[in-house]
Design a protein around this motif. Sequence first.
Motif, PDB file in Angstrom:
ATOM      1  N   ILE A  54     104.652 -38.068  61.900  1.00 48.15           N
ATOM      2  CA  ILE A  54     104.976 -37.409  60.639  1.00 48.15           C
ATOM      3  C   ILE A  54     104.065 -37.950  59.528  1.00 48.15           C
ATOM      4  N   LEU A  55     103.838 -39.254  59.508  1.00 51.36           N
ATOM      5  CA  LEU A  55     102.941 -39.834  58.504  1.00 51.36           C
ATOM      6  C   LEU A  55     101.538 -39.249  58.613  1.00 51.36           C
ATOM      7  N   LEU A  56     101.034 -39.143  59.831  1.00 52.65           N
ATOM      8  CA  LEU A  56      99.700 -38.568  60.024  1.00 52.65           C
ATOM      9  C   LEU A  56      99.657 -37.130  59.505  1.00 52.65           C
ATOM     10  N   GLY A  57     100.679 -36.348  59.802  1.00 49.45           N
ATOM     11  CA  GLY A  57     100.731 -34.970  59.314  1.00 49.45           C
ATOM     12  C   GLY A  57     100.801 -34.904  57.797  1.00 49.45           C
ATOM     13  N   HIS A  58     101.572 -35.812  57.192  1.00 49.40           N
ATOM     14  CA  HIS A  58     101.702 -35.862  55.740  1.00 49.40           C
ATOM     15  C   HIS A  58     100.374 -36.277  55.095  1.00 49.40           C
ATOM     16  N   ILE A  59      99.749 -37.298  55.629  1.00 51.10           N
ATOM     17  CA  ILE A  59      98.447 -37.753  55.116  1.00 51.10           C
ATOM     18  C   ILE A  59      97.448 -36.606  55.169  1.00 51.10           C
ATOM     19  N   ARG A  60      97.396 -35.926  56.299  1.00 43.82           N
ATOM     20  CA  ARG A  60      96.423 -34.833  56.460  1.00 43.82           C
ATOM     21  C   ARG A  60      96.696 -33.685  55.507  1.00 43.82           C
ATOM     22  N   ALA A  61      97.942 -33.329  55.303  1.00 45.34           N
ATOM     23  CA  ALA A  61      98.265 -32.210  54.416  1.00 45.34           C
ATOM     24  C   ALA A  61      97.777 -32.496  52.996  1.00 45.34           C
ATOM     25  N   ARG A  62      98.051 -33.690  52.480  1.00 43.49           N
ATOM     26  CA  ARG A  62      97.608 -34.043  51.133  1.00 43.49           C
ATOM     27  C   ARG A  62      96.077 -34.140  51.089  1.00 43.49           C
ATOM     28  N   HIS A  63      95.513 -34.715  52.115  1.00 45.82           N
ATOM     29  CA  HIS A  63      94.062 -34.870  52.219  1.00 45.82           C
ATOM     30  C   HIS A  63      93.379 -33.502  52.179  1.00 45.82           C
ATOM     31  N   GLN A  64      93.931 -32.541  52.912  1.00 48.57           N
ATOM     32  CA  GLN A  64      93.353 -31.192  52.950  1.00 48.57           C
ATOM     33  C   GLN A  64      93.421 -30.525  51.585  1.00 48.57           C
ATOM     34  N   THR A  65      94.515 -30.703  50.862  1.00 44.39           N
ATOM     35  CA  THR A  65      94.643 -30.134  49.525  1.00 44.39           C
ATOM     36  C   THR A  65      93.577 -30.712  48.596  1.00 44.39           C
ATOM     37  N   LEU A  66      93.413 -32.024  48.633  1.00 42.73           N
ATOM     38  CA  LEU A  66      92.424 -32.668  47.772  1.00 42.73           C
ATOM     39  C   LEU A  66      91.006 -32.287  48.180  1.00 42.73           C
ATOM     40  N   LEU A  67      90.758 -32.163  49.480  1.00 46.00           N
ATOM     41  CA  LEU A  67      89.436 -31.742  49.952  1.00 46.00           C
ATOM     42  C   LEU A  67      89.118 -30.324  49.486  1.00 46.00           C
ATOM     43  N   PRO A 118     100.861 -30.240  45.036  1.00 46.30           N
ATOM     44  CA  PRO A 118     102.026 -29.406  45.361  1.00 46.30           C
ATOM     45  C   PRO A 118     103.115 -30.269  45.992  1.00 46.30           C
ATOM     46  N   ASP A 119     104.259 -29.660  46.225  1.00 51.49           N
ATOM     47  CA  ASP A 119     105.327 -30.406  46.891  1.00 51.49           C
ATOM     48  C   ASP A 119     104.787 -31.044  48.163  1.00 51.49           C
TER      49      ASP A 119
END
Length: 163
Positions: A57-70, A84-85
């Motif tokens: 779950i942490l990896l998925g959360h990190i990636r989601a935020r990372h993708q938004t910033l990228l 975003p949320d």
Amino acid sequence: MESIETKQPAKQTDQLVREQLAELLKGGFAPNVILLREFDYKKADILLDGLHFSAWILLGHIRARHQTLLRFMQHPHEDIDVWPDAHWPENHKPQSEEEWNKAIDAYAQELQEMIALIKDPATALFEVRPNGKTVSWAAMTALHHTGYHIGQLKTIGRQLGVW
């Protein structure tokens, strides 16, 4: 005492800032991709008492935020909602070692894209964009957010005997 800016031409200072951001995005003295690859995927689904997340779950959360910033860094002139949320994956378990490794590979690729943008002298690091943010802000947010959650992952790993 003179500041570093007075001793170095602006071009050298710009290059130094870019190199330091790139190093910190990687994780500094504890590279994020290496820590993720060291984590035993067989333990990636374990939810420790008191936590609402597993390593997966942490990896998925990190990636989601990372993708938004990228996305913002790639298209800074768009009015992208950079905060975003929070996305917290519902599935706490990778389906296979291959899925775990593919997620890490994707994170590593996204990280390289982010670093390439930061290192590119054509990227305006400090220009304020329509959403009020800068590319440098996005990079620092990515490294801070990822570092925070990598610390959690490291703690989970220690509790599970990974390290």
